[in-house]
Every structure is written in structure tokens, then in C-alpha cells.
Design a protein around this motif. Structure first.
Motif, PDB file in Angstrom:
ATOM      1  N   ILE A 256      19.045  36.449  39.066  1.00 47.04           N
ATOM      2  CA  ILE A 256      20.002  36.803  38.016  1.00 47.04           C
ATOM      3  C   ILE A 256      21.237  37.484  38.613  1.00 47.04           C
ATOM      4  O   ILE A 256      22.340  37.411  38.052  1.00 47.04           O
ATOM      5  N   SER A 257      21.084  38.120  39.778  1.00 49.57           N
ATOM      6  CA  SER A 257      22.226  38.806  40.405  1.00 49.57           C
ATOM      7  C   SER A 257      23.151  37.845  41.149  1.00 49.57           C
ATOM      8  O   SER A 257      24.260  38.232  41.518  1.00 49.57           O
ATOM      9  N   VAL A 258      22.710  36.610  41.367  1.00 46.95           N
ATOM     10  CA  VAL A 258      23.496  35.661  42.165  1.00 46.95           C
ATOM     11  C   VAL A 258      24.886  35.388  41.564  1.00 46.95           C
ATOM     12  O   VAL A 258      25.880  35.383  42.298  1.00 46.95           O
ATOM     13  N   PRO A 259      25.016  35.141  40.234  1.00 43.53           N
ATOM     14  CA  PRO A 259      26.361  34.911  39.703  1.00 43.53           C
ATOM     15  C   PRO A 259      27.329  36.063  39.980  1.00 43.53           C
ATOM     16  O   PRO A 259      28.500  35.825  40.300  1.00 43.53           O
ATOM     17  N   ALA A 260      26.843  37.314  39.889  1.00 42.45           N
ATOM     18  CA  ALA A 260      27.723  38.458  40.193  1.00 42.45           C
ATOM     19  C   ALA A 260      28.127  38.463  41.657  1.00 42.45           C
ATOM     20  O   ALA A 260      29.268  38.800  41.995  1.00 42.45           O
ATOM     21  N   ALA A 261      27.199  38.083  42.541  1.00 39.02           N
ATOM     22  CA  ALA A 261      27.518  38.032  43.971  1.00 39.02           C
ATOM     23  C   ALA A 261      28.547  36.945  44.254  1.00 39.02           C
ATOM     24  O   ALA A 261      29.518  37.162  44.984  1.00 39.02           O
ATOM     25  N   VAL A 262      28.349  35.757  43.672  1.00 41.49           N
ATOM     26  CA  VAL A 262      29.285  34.651  43.865  1.00 41.49           C
ATOM     27  C   VAL A 262      30.649  35.010  43.271  1.00 41.49           C
ATOM     28  O   VAL A 262      31.695  34.786  43.901  1.00 41.49           O
ATOM     29  N   TYR A 263      30.646  35.586  42.071  1.00 41.67           N
ATOM     30  CA  TYR A 263      31.895  35.979  41.420  1.00 41.67           C
ATOM     31  C   TYR A 263      32.648  36.999  42.275  1.00 41.67           C
ATOM     32  O   TYR A 263      33.874  36.924  42.413  1.00 41.67           O
ATOM     33  N   SER A 264      31.901  37.943  42.853  1.00 38.59           N
ATOM     34  CA  SER A 264      32.536  38.981  43.678  1.00 38.59           C
ATOM     35  C   SER A 264      33.228  38.388  44.894  1.00 38.59           C
ATOM     36  O   SER A 264      34.267  38.888  45.338  1.00 38.59           O
ATOM     37  N   LEU A 265      32.659  37.319  45.448  1.00 45.65           N
ATOM     38  CA  LEU A 265      33.302  36.647  46.578  1.00 45.65           C
ATOM     39  C   LEU A 265      34.595  35.951  46.157  1.00 45.65           C
ATOM     40  O   LEU A 265      35.541  35.857  46.933  1.00 45.65           O
ATOM     41  N   LEU A 266      34.628  35.463  44.908  1.00 49.63           N
ATOM     42  CA  LEU A 266      35.761  34.674  44.432  1.00 49.63           C
ATOM     43  C   LEU A 266      36.867  35.530  43.823  1.00 49.63           C
ATOM     44  O   LEU A 266      38.052  35.192  43.925  1.00 49.63           O
ATOM     45  N   MET A 267      36.497  36.648  43.181  1.00 50.09           N
ATOM     46  CA  MET A 267      37.481  37.351  42.342  1.00 50.09           C
ATOM     47  C   MET A 267      38.581  38.022  43.163  1.00 50.09           C
ATOM     48  O   MET A 267      39.723  38.118  42.698  1.00 50.09           O
ATOM     49  N   PHE A 268      38.272  38.472  44.373  1.00 53.41           N
ATOM     50  CA  PHE A 268      39.304  39.164  45.155  1.00 53.41           C
ATOM     51  C   PHE A 268      40.445  38.237  45.563  1.00 53.41           C
ATOM     52  O   PHE A 268      41.617  38.548  45.305  1.00 53.41           O
ATOM     53  N   PRO A 269      40.157  37.084  46.179  1.00 50.97           N
ATOM     54  CA  PRO A 269      41.283  36.189  46.497  1.00 50.97           C
ATOM     55  C   PRO A 269      41.954  35.621  45.249  1.00 50.97           C
ATOM     56  O   PRO A 269      43.184  35.473  45.233  1.00 50.97           O
ATOM     57  N   MET A 270      41.178  35.336  44.198  1.00 49.60           N
ATOM     58  CA  MET A 270      41.778  34.780  42.979  1.00 49.60           C
ATOM     59  C   MET A 270      42.668  35.811  42.285  1.00 49.60           C
ATOM     60  O   MET A 270      43.770  35.485  41.820  1.00 49.60           O
ATOM     61  N   ALA A 271      42.206  37.066  42.212  1.00 49.52           N
ATOM     62  CA  ALA A 271      43.023  38.118  41.598  1.00 49.52           C
ATOM     63  C   ALA A 271      44.285  38.373  42.408  1.00 49.52           C
ATOM     64  O   ALA A 271      45.367  38.608  41.838  1.00 49.52           O
ATOM     65  N   ALA A 272      44.175  38.303  43.743  1.00 49.53           N
ATOM     66  CA  ALA A 272      45.346  38.510  44.599  1.00 49.53           C
ATOM     67  C   ALA A 272      46.371  37.392  44.403  1.00 49.53           C
ATOM     68  O   ALA A 272      47.582  37.649  44.280  1.00 49.53           O
ATOM     69  N   LEU A 273      45.911  36.149  44.353  1.00 46.33           N
ATOM     70  CA  LEU A 273      46.820  35.012  44.148  1.00 46.33           C
ATOM     71  C   LEU A 273      47.472  35.076  42.776  1.00 46.33           C
ATOM     72  O   LEU A 273      48.678  34.851  42.629  1.00 46.33           O
ATOM     73  N   TRP A 274      46.680  35.389  41.757  1.00 46.12           N
ATOM     74  CA  TRP A 274      47.213  35.485  40.393  1.00 46.12           C
ATOM     75  C   TRP A 274      48.215  36.637  40.292  1.00 46.12           C
ATOM     76  O   TRP A 274      49.295  36.491  39.696  1.00 46.12           O
ATOM     77  N   GLY A 275      47.873  37.773  40.881  1.00 46.31           N
ATOM     78  CA  GLY A 275      48.776  38.922  40.837  1.00 46.31           C
ATOM     79  C   GLY A 275      50.097  38.625  41.524  1.00 46.31           C
ATOM     80  O   GLY A 275      51.166  38.995  41.032  1.00 46.31           O
ATOM     81  N   ALA A 276      50.030  37.951  42.678  1.00 50.17           N
ATOM     82  CA  ALA A 276      51.259  37.586  43.394  1.00 50.17           C
ATOM     83  C   ALA A 276      52.109  36.642  42.552  1.00 50.17           C
ATOM     84  O   ALA A 276      53.339  36.786  42.482  1.00 50.17           O
ATOM     85  N   PHE A 277      51.461  35.687  41.871  1.00 48.99           N
ATOM     86  CA  PHE A 277      52.184  34.724  41.025  1.00 48.99           C
ATOM     87  C   PHE A 277      52.879  35.430  39.861  1.00 48.99           C
ATOM     88  O   PHE A 277      54.074  35.227  39.603  1.00 48.99           O
ATOM     89  N   VAL A 278      52.136  36.285  39.171  1.00 45.57           N
ATOM     90  CA  VAL A 278      52.692  36.964  37.991  1.00 45.57           C
ATOM     91  C   VAL A 278      53.797  37.937  38.393  1.00 45.57           C
ATOM     92  O   VAL A 278      54.866  37.980  37.773  1.00 45.57           O
ATOM     93  N   SER A 279      53.563  38.727  39.432  1.00 43.97           N
ATOM     94  CA  SER A 279      54.570  39.716  39.820  1.00 43.97           C
ATOM     95  C   SER A 279      55.832  39.049  40.349  1.00 43.97           C
ATOM     96  O   SER A 279      56.946  39.555  40.172  1.00 43.97           O
ATOM     97  N   ARG A 280      55.694  37.879  40.972  1.00 44.64           N
ATOM     98  CA  ARG A 280      56.860  37.141  41.442  1.00 44.64           C
ATOM     99  C   ARG A 280      57.698  36.665  40.259  1.00 44.64           C
ATOM    100  O   ARG A 280      58.923  36.694  40.288  1.00 44.64           O
ATOM    101  N   ARG A 281      57.023  36.217  39.207  1.00 46.35           N
ATOM    102  CA  ARG A 281      57.740  35.789  37.998  1.00 46.35           C
ATOM    103  C   ARG A 281      58.462  36.958  37.354  1.00 46.35           C
ATOM    104  O   ARG A 281      59.589  36.826  36.881  1.00 46.35           O
ATOM    105  N   VAL A 282      57.812  38.124  37.356  1.00 51.46           N
ATOM    106  CA  VAL A 282      58.446  39.318  36.790  1.00 51.46           C
ATOM    107  C   VAL A 282      59.688  39.672  37.594  1.00 51.46           C
ATOM    108  O   VAL A 282      60.754  39.956  37.031  1.00 51.46           O
ATOM    109  N   ALA A 283      59.566  39.654  38.930  1.00 48.60           N
ATOM    110  CA  ALA A 283      60.704  39.989  39.798  1.00 48.60           C
ATOM    111  C   ALA A 283      61.844  39.005  39.599  1.00 48.60           C
ATOM    112  O   ALA A 283      63.023  39.383  39.601  1.00 48.60           O
ATOM    113  N   ALA A 284      61.519  37.724  39.392  1.00 49.87           N
ATOM    114  CA  ALA A 284      62.558  36.703  39.208  1.00 49.87           C
ATOM    115  C   ALA A 284      63.314  36.907  37.903  1.00 49.87           C
ATOM    116  O   ALA A 284      64.502  36.566  37.802  1.00 49.87           O
ATOM    117  N   ARG A 285      62.638  37.457  36.903  1.00 45.58           N
ATOM    118  CA  ARG A 285      63.292  37.668  35.595  1.00 45.58           C
ATOM    119  C   ARG A 285      64.141  38.931  35.560  1.00 45.58           C
ATOM    120  O   ARG A 285      64.994  39.093  34.710  1.00 45.58           O
TER     121      ARG A 285
END
Length: 291
Positions: A256-285
Motif C-alpha cells: 500500500i505504501s508503494v504509490p506514495a514511494a513512486v509519487y515521491s520520486l515523480l513529484m519533485f522533478p514534476m513540481a520543479a518543471l511546473w514551477g519553472a513554467f508558471v513563474s516564467r509566464r508570470v515574469a513574461a507578463r
């Protein structure tokens, strides 16, 4: 996993992380939610209502095995993690809102986490093999609230010390989570390939949905940009350590803990990419500074 890691290491790890969260909290954080409720209410509605529904839809759509399905729903019910504050700071979010949301959501999770997880257990007809006794739930949230309370008390007594400890505790929390994830994957090494095949895509989609929902819904509700970014990070960066702890210690199931482990591996790079995308759009505006 090794019994020493689960019975001693895991509770200590969770306590350290929750103590670190408490070092960043004050009573004023709870007051701030009451004084400026719109952004917090919208974010909490996304976290507590939309995300469990979205996660359940993914679980059914991809026909996950019962224990992995329960693990995904447990993850969806877990509040935001301490790293959400760091991501919010890096990408121009309202960190004060993150702190407030984490505080309120951690308290609300006392009721919502067992409610959602038990509903998943009943849906998958696993009540005979997996259970979430009330006594164990109480133990879990004592382990959460006591370290948070101690952290808040330390901050109230010595804010300078709390400030100095903020970065080391954040780094330590990330290291602890990495060790837990590695321990789970090693324990389940014979099945890791199958688990990633079963739940990897679902976890990635759920992470993307969490991050985007946490940003777009507040924006549609008229919340300002910095608060929408904070909401996105709070909702997308889940407390994987808590989900792992509940799965292993309360539900007595490493699977049952496996999905949290897999998610934890994915969320850091995905959150970083998403944050960079959103903040870049904010800076452009934003208008260029005058010459």
C-alpha cells in the motif's frame, strides 16, 4: 522492510519532519486563514474534494490492483508536505499561504485521511485483510500533532533558533523521505517493475492533475497569482512520509505504501518543471523596469 526501520526509524522520521513543520508555524498562521479566507478555502476545497475524486477516477480508469488503489487514495488524502513551502518560495508563491494551508490541512487530515482511506478499503472489499483501527489512527495523529506543537513552542520561545534550524530540517526531511522510498523499493525489489508498470503512469497523471488543478481553480476563482502558485505547490507536493507511515505502521502493508514511494520520486522533478513554467509566464507578463 526491516522491522527496525519500520518500528523505530519510520516514527522517528515522521516526528522529525513534523517538528520541522512546527518550527515554521505560529498561531498567527491559523489567524491569517480566518482573516483572508478566500485563497485558503479554494485550495482546501481542491485538496479535500477534487483531488480524491480525480484520484478515484484514475484508480478505476486504470483498474489498479486493490492494494495499490488503496495506496493511491491514501496518498490523495495526505496533506501537503514541508517541501511545498520551498517550491513556493523558489517560484514566487505566497509562502505564508503555504504555511497556513499546511497547518489547517494537517489538522483536518485527522478526520479526512481515515475517512477516505477506509472508503477505499471498503470499495476494494479488503476489510478482511486491511484495517484502520481507531486506536492506531489516534496514535498516528498524536505522532503528528505533538511534534508540530513542540516545534511551534520552540519557535515561540526562540524564533532565531527556529530560523537557523529551518534549512537543516528541510534538507533532513528530504533525505529521510529518500531513505524511506529506497527502503520500500528494496523491500519490494522483486515486484518493482510490475508496480511501476501498474502505478507509475497513474502517479504521474495524479501529480500533474494536482499541480494544475491547484493553480487553475484558484485563478478561475479570482485568486492572485502568488497565491495560486502557493496553492499549486501545496496540493501537488503531498506528505509522502505520512502516507508511507500509515501504510506500513497502521495498515501493515508495504504494498500500500508503494504509490506514495513512486509519487515521491515523480513529484519533485514534476513540481520543479511546473514551477519553472508558471513563474516564467508570470515574469513574461510583468512590465519591464523603466530605464
Amino acid at each position: 522492510m526491516d522491522s527496525a526501520l519500520t518500528t523505530v526509524g519510520l516514527p522517528i522520521a515522521l516526528a522529525i519532519i513534523m517538528f520541522g513543520l512546527g518550527l515554521g508555524l505560529t498561531v498567527g498562521d491559523f489567524r491569517r486563514v480566518a482573516q483572508h479566507p478566500k485563497a485558503a478555502v479554494v485550495a482546501l476545497a481542491c485538496q479535500l474534494l477534487l483531488l480524491p475524486l480525480a484520484c478515484f477516477g484514475l484508480v478505476v480508469l486504470f483498474d489498479l490492483p486493490p492494494l495499490l488503489g488503496i495506496g493511491m487514495m491514501l496518498l490523495a488524502a495526505s496533506p501537503g508536505g514541508t517541501t511545498a513551502n520551498l517550491f513556493s518560495h523558489l517560484f514566487r508563491g505566497d509562502v505564508a499561504l503555504n504555511i497556513s494551508l499546511t497547518a489547517v490541512n494537517t489538522i483536518l487530515a485527522i478526520g479526512t485521511l481515515p475517512l477516505i482511506t477506509n472508503a477505499a478499503i471498503r470499495y476494494f472489499d479488503q476489510a478482511d485483510t486491511v484495517s484502520m483501527p481507531l486506536s492506531e489512527v489516534v496514535k498516528v495523529f498524536v505522532l503528528i500533532l505533538v511534534p508540530v506543537g513542540i516545534g511551534m513552542l520552540v519557535r515561540a520561545r526562540n524564533a532565531e533558533f527556529a530560523g537557523r534550524m529551518d534549512k537543516p530540517v528541510r534538507i533532513g526531511s528530504a533525505v529521510i523521505l529518500a531513505i524511506l522510498v529506497l527502503g520500500i523499493l528494496l523491500d519490494q525489489r522483486e515486484n518493482v517493475g510490475d508496480y511501476f508498470a501498474d502505478v507509475g503512469l497513474v502517479a504521474a497523471l495524479f501529480c500533474a492533475i494536482s499541480l494544475v488543478t491547484g493553480y487553475l481553480i484558484p485563478k478561475l476563482a479570482g485568486v492572485i497569482e502568488s497565491q495560486a502558485i502557493a496553492s499549486s505547490m501545496e496540493i501537488g507536493v503531498h506528505n509522502g512520509t505520512l502516507a508511507i507511515f500509515v501504510a506500513v505502521e497502521v495498515l501493515d502493508s508495504t504494498e500500500i505504501s508503494v504509490p506514495a514511494a513512486v509519487y515521491s520520486l515523480l513529484m519533485f522533478p514534476m513540481a520543479a518543471l511546473w514551477g519553472a513554467f508558471v513563474s516564467r509566464r508570470v515574469a513574461a507578463r510583468e512590465p519591464a523596469p523603466a530605464a
